[in-house]
Design a protein around this motif. Structure first.
Motif, mmCIF file in Angstrom:
data_model
loop_
_atom_site.group_PDB
_atom_site.id
_atom_site.type_symbol
_atom_site.label_atom_id
_atom_site.label_comp_id
_atom_site.label_asym_id
_atom_site.label_seq_id
_atom_site.Cartn_x
_atom_site.Cartn_y
_atom_site.Cartn_z
ATOM 1 N N TRP A 51 46.428 47.468 46.203
ATOM 2 C CA TRP A 51 45.080 47.868 45.817
ATOM 3 C C TRP A 51 44.068 46.837 46.298
ATOM 4 C CZ3 TRP A 51 40.868 45.967 43.431
ATOM 5 C CH2 TRP A 51 39.845 46.864 43.141
ATOM 6 N N HIS A 52 44.368 45.565 46.127
ATOM 7 C CA HIS A 52 43.451 44.506 46.550
ATOM 8 C C HIS A 52 43.285 44.513 48.064
ATOM 9 C CE1 HIS A 52 43.159 42.869 42.532
ATOM 10 N NE2 HIS A 52 44.463 43.067 42.436
ATOM 11 N N GLU A 54 43.640 47.067 50.046
ATOM 12 C CA GLU A 54 42.945 48.283 50.463
ATOM 13 C C GLU A 54 41.483 48.335 50.007
ATOM 14 O OE1 GLU A 54 45.530 51.197 48.774
ATOM 15 O OE2 GLU A 54 47.135 50.733 50.204
ATOM 16 N N ASN A 55 41.133 47.634 48.931
ATOM 17 C CA ASN A 55 39.801 47.779 48.332
ATOM 18 C C ASN A 55 38.916 46.545 48.369
ATOM 19 O OD1 ASN A 55 39.776 50.604 47.059
ATOM 20 N ND2 ASN A 55 41.760 49.770 46.498
ATOM 21 N N GLU A 56 39.437 45.422 48.749
ATOM 22 C CA GLU A 56 38.646 44.193 48.815
ATOM 23 C C GLU A 56 38.578 43.718 50.270
ATOM 24 O OE1 GLU A 56 39.920 42.631 44.366
ATOM 25 O OE2 GLU A 56 40.717 41.595 46.117
#
Length: 155
Positions: A51-52, A54-56
């Motif tokens: 998630w990190h 892909e999103n940060e």
């Protein structure tokens, strides 16, 4: 603790000795980042390091640069185990969860450094709050409370 006693300002997670440092100097006089121990425990079940990535954008940029070979031109693949540990095997220590917070704290360091009076004030407050961390007290407390070592009198 020694950095604190010498006026060094610390960029740290709130665990271990830094909990004591924050209690003495105040959290506002440290540059704290990352998850607390409670937050780690509460998120361990559902944590997804991808998630990190892909999103940060900062996390993706840092990891892409490391894994691209930029830092290891003469050793291709040397960071593959790191990539596996972080993105394939679950990032046990939740490094990626802390990266954005670290970058934000680092920016606070940069901003304060541009203010010499503010920097000096925090440094002096850290020094004045560091008395608890004398080596005599610290060693005696660790010996009895952590290591469970008894004093050995010298005749």
């Amino acid at each position: 603790m020694q950095f604190m006693r010498n006026g060094g300002l610390t960029l740290v997670t709130l665990d271990g000795a830094t909990i004591e440092m924050a209690e003495e100097a105040g959290e506002e006089n440290l540059f704290l980042f990352g998850l607390t121990a409670d937050e780690v425990a509460q998120s361990r079940e559902w944590y997804k390091p991808s998630w990190h990535y892909e999103n940060e954008p900062e996390t993706r940029a840092a990891l892409d640069m490391i894994f691209s070979g930029h830092f290891s031109r003469n050793e291709p693949g040397v960071f593959d185990p790191l990539k596996d540990a972080l993105l394939t095997h679950g990032d046990h220590y939740m490094h990626l969860a802390d990266l954005k917070s670290y970058l934000d704290a680092d920016q606070r360091v940069v901003d304060l450094y541009a203010d010499p009076d503010g920097w000096a004030r925090k440094a002096i407050l850290n020094i004045s709050a560091s008395g608890k961390f004398s080596s005599d007290r610290t060693i005696a407390e660790y010996a009895s409370g952590i290591w469970e070592a008894e004093p050995c009198p010298i005749p």
